[in-house]
Design a protein around this motif. Structure first.
Motif: not given
Length: 495
Positions: A425-433, A448-461
Motif C-alpha cells: 500500500i502507498d503508506l508503509s505503516d498499515s497499522a497507523c492507517l 449499522g455501517v460495516s467496516f468494509l463499506d466505510v473503506v470500500k473506496n480506499a486505494p487498492e494495494p
C-alpha cells in the motif's frame, strides 16, 4: 463529532521504536503523516530501539513516562503491541483533573506503580506461561480458550510475574491498562476500556480480582467518549472530538490492508508478523473489525537485518540490495538462521549457518550472508504458515507492510520464496492507517455501517513484484531442507 466529509480522523501507531501518526479525511485521503523517534528525539530516557534490555537479557521494558511525553505530541485510535501499564492507587483522580497549564509527564510522574513497562520483546515470564497453561488444563486447552498457548510476551503472564516478584507494587495498583488503552485513558481523562478479554479461568490463574483491575471490556468499534478538556485547552482540540476504542497492532494492520481470504500479510518491522487469512484454530487467532486470521510472530525482524547490513554492507542499504541482486536464487544451497535474541517461532537463539551439504560452517562471505539472512527469514515464514495448514494457491497475494516494504530487492526475495506476487500500500505503516480507518468507522458503526463499506473506496494495494519463473523449483526443495535444518538447530543446547 459526527462522521462527515469535512472531518479528520487520526490514527496512531505506538510501535517499539517510535510513535507514528496518520490523519485522513472523510474521503479516506491521507492528509498528514508524522512520527517521533524515541531514541533520538527523547534521549533523556536512554532507550536503545525504544526499550531497555536488562542485564538478564530476558527482561525488556519501556519507560511509561516516555509514552506519556510522546502522547502529548499527537492526539485518536492507535494500536500497540503487547505491553502493560500499572496505574498507582489514586491515579484516576489525577487523570480527571489534569491542569492544562502543565505538561503531562509532570502531572503524571507519580501516577504509576511500575515505572518501566514490560513489552513484547520480554522473555522473562516462562514460569508464568507454564503456570497459566497448567491452570487451563494444558497448552492445547489454553489455545482453545484464548486462541493461543502461553507466550512470554503476552500481558497476562507479565501481570502474573509482577504479582509474584514485586507484590508491593502490585498491591499499590488500582488499574492495569494495555498500552493502547493507556493512551486512550490519557486522551479521555479517565480509564479507557480494553478489547474483550480472555476466559475467566485465565483471569483467575493470573491474579486475584484481575477483572476489577482490568475493568469492563468493550467492542473495538465503541466510542469511548469525548476527548479530555486538558487536550481541548492545551492543544486546541475541538470539544466535539471523540475517542474510539484503541486496539492491537495486528487488528489495526488488518484494517489498514483490508485483507481478503487467501491473502498472506507479512509485516517487515522490528517484530515480524505473518497473517494468514482463512478460518481455523491455530497458534494465535485474532478477531478484529474485518476478518479472522491466523497470526504467527517472529521476534528477529528488522533489527536483525540492520545488524547484518551493518556487518556486511557497512550499513548501506543500497549495497545490501545490490548483494541480493547479484546472488542467485537459492544462494547456491547455503542456508542461515539468524536469531540475535531468543526467537518466538521457533524458540531458538544464535546464528547457525549451513552449506549446500548441510554441514554447519562458521561464516559466509558478505554477499552470501545477506541472501542467507533474507531467504532464511522468508523460508521460516512460509514454513510456519504451511504448518498452520495454509497453502499457496493460484490467486494468492502476499501483502507487505512495514519499513522494509519499500525495498524492492527484499520484496523480490519474498515473492520468490512464496512463489506469489507481492503487493504494497502507498503508506508503509498499515497499522497507523488502519487506526485512522477505525476512527472513522467507530463514529458510523452504531448506525449499522460495516467496516468494509466505510473503506470500500480506499486505494487498492499495488503489485510491486512477481516471482521468478524458477522460484517454485528452487524454493520448494529448499523449504524441505530448511525444515530439517531448523530441527537440528532446535536440538542444540541453548547458551
Amino acid at each position: 463529532m459526527a462522521a462527515g466529509r469535512d472531518s479528520l480522523y487520526l490514527g496512531l501507531d505506538f510501535s517499539t521504536q517510535q510513535l507514528k501518526a496518520v490523519v485522513i479525511d472523510g474521503n479516506l485521503n491521507v492528509v498528514h503523516q508524522s512520527s517521533v523517534q524515541f531514541d533520538s528525539e527523547l534521549p533523556d530516557f536512554r532507550t536503545q530501539g525504544g526499550v531497555h534490555i536488562h542485564t538478564d537479557r530476558l527482561t525488556v521494558t519501556s519507560p511509561v513516562l516516555m509514552w506519556v511525553q510522546v502522547s502529548r505530541r499527537f492526539s485518536l485510535s492507535p494500536p500497540q503491541q503487547h505491553g502493560s501499564v500499572f496505574w498507582r492507587t489514586g491515579a484516576s483522580e489525577t487523570l480527571k483533573h489534569l491542569d492544562p497549564d502543565h505538561n503531562l509527564e509532570q502531572l503524571l510522574q507519580d501516577s504509576f506503580s511500575v515505572s518501566d513497562s514490560p513489552v513484547w520483546m520480554d522473555s522473562s515470564s516462562s514460569k508464568q506461561c507454564l503456570d497459566l497453561e497448567a491452570a487451563a488444563g494444558g497448552a492445547e486447552r489454553l489455545a482453545e480458550i484464548t486462541g493461543s498457548r502461553g507466550y512470554e510476551r503476552f500481558t497476562g503472564n507479565q501481570i502474573a510475574k509482577l504479582r509474584q516478584t514485586r507484590p508491593d507494587e502490585f498491591m499499590d495498583t488500582e488499574r492495569i491498562s494495555l498500552v493502547s488503552s493507556f493512551a486512550a485513558s490519557l486522551f479521555l481523562g479517565g480509564y479507557a476500556a480494553i478489547d474483550y478479554s480472555d476466559g475467566k479461568i485465565c483471569l483467575e490463574a493470573t491474579a486475584p480480582h484481575l477483572d476489577q483491575l482490568l475493568g469492563a471490556a468493550l467492542p473495538s468499534t465503541s466510542v469511548l467518549g469525548s476527548i479530555s478538556s486538558y487536550f481541548i485547552h492545551r492543544f486546541g482540540f475541538s470539544e466535539s472530538c471523540r475517542v474510539v476504542s484503541f486496539t492491537g497492532d495486528n487488528p489495526a494492520s488488518l484494517a489498514g490492508m483490508r485483507l481478503q481470504p487467501g491473502d498472506i500479510a507479512v509485516s517487515l518491522c522490528v517484530l515480524c508478523v505473518l497473517l494468514c487469512v482463512y478460518y481455523c484454530v491455530c497458534y494465535c487467532v485474532c478477531c478484529c473489525v474485518c476478518i479472522t486470521v491466523c497470526v504467527t510472530v517472529f521476534k528477529n525482524g528488522s533489527l536483525t537485518r540492520e545488524h547484518i547490513s551493518n556487518e556486511c554492507a557497512g550499513g548501506s542499504w543500497e549495497d545490501f540490495s545490490a548483494m541480493l541482486r547479484e546472488t542467485p536464487l537459492g544462494n547456491d544451497g547455503n542456508i542461515g538462521f539468524y536469531f540475535d535474541t531468543m526467537e518466538i517461532t521457533p524458540p531458538a537463539v544464535g546464528i547457525h549457518r549451513f552449506d549446500s551439504d548441510d554441514s554447519e560452517v562458521s561464516s559466509f562471505s558478505p554477499q552470501v550472508e545477506v541472501r542467507a539472512l533474507v531467504e532464511g527469514q522468508f523460508l521460516s515464514r512460509r514454513l510456519h504458515a504451511e504448518r498452520l495448514g495454509y497453502s499457496i494457491l493460484p490467486g494468492t497475494r502476499v501483502l507487505a507492510t512495514g519499513g522494509a516494504s519499500s525495498n524492492k530487492e527484499i520484496l523480490q526475495v519474498l515473492s520468490d520464496v512464496f512463489n506469489a506476487p507481492v503487493y504494497t500500500i502507498d503508506l508503509s505503516d498499515s497499522a497507523c492507517l488502519g487506526s485512522a480507518y477505525r476512527a472513522l468507522h467507530g463514529l458510523l458503526a452504531e448506525s449499522g455501517v460495516s467496516f468494509l463499506d466505510v473503506v470500500k473506496n480506499a486505494p487498492e494495494p499495488q503489485q510491486t513484484t512477481t516471482p521468478h519463473p524458477s522460484a517454485k523449483q528452487v524454493y520448494d526443495g529448499m523449504l524441505q531442507r530448511f525444515a530439517r535444518l531448523e530441527e537440528r538447530v532446535l536440538q542444540k543446547p541453548r547458551p
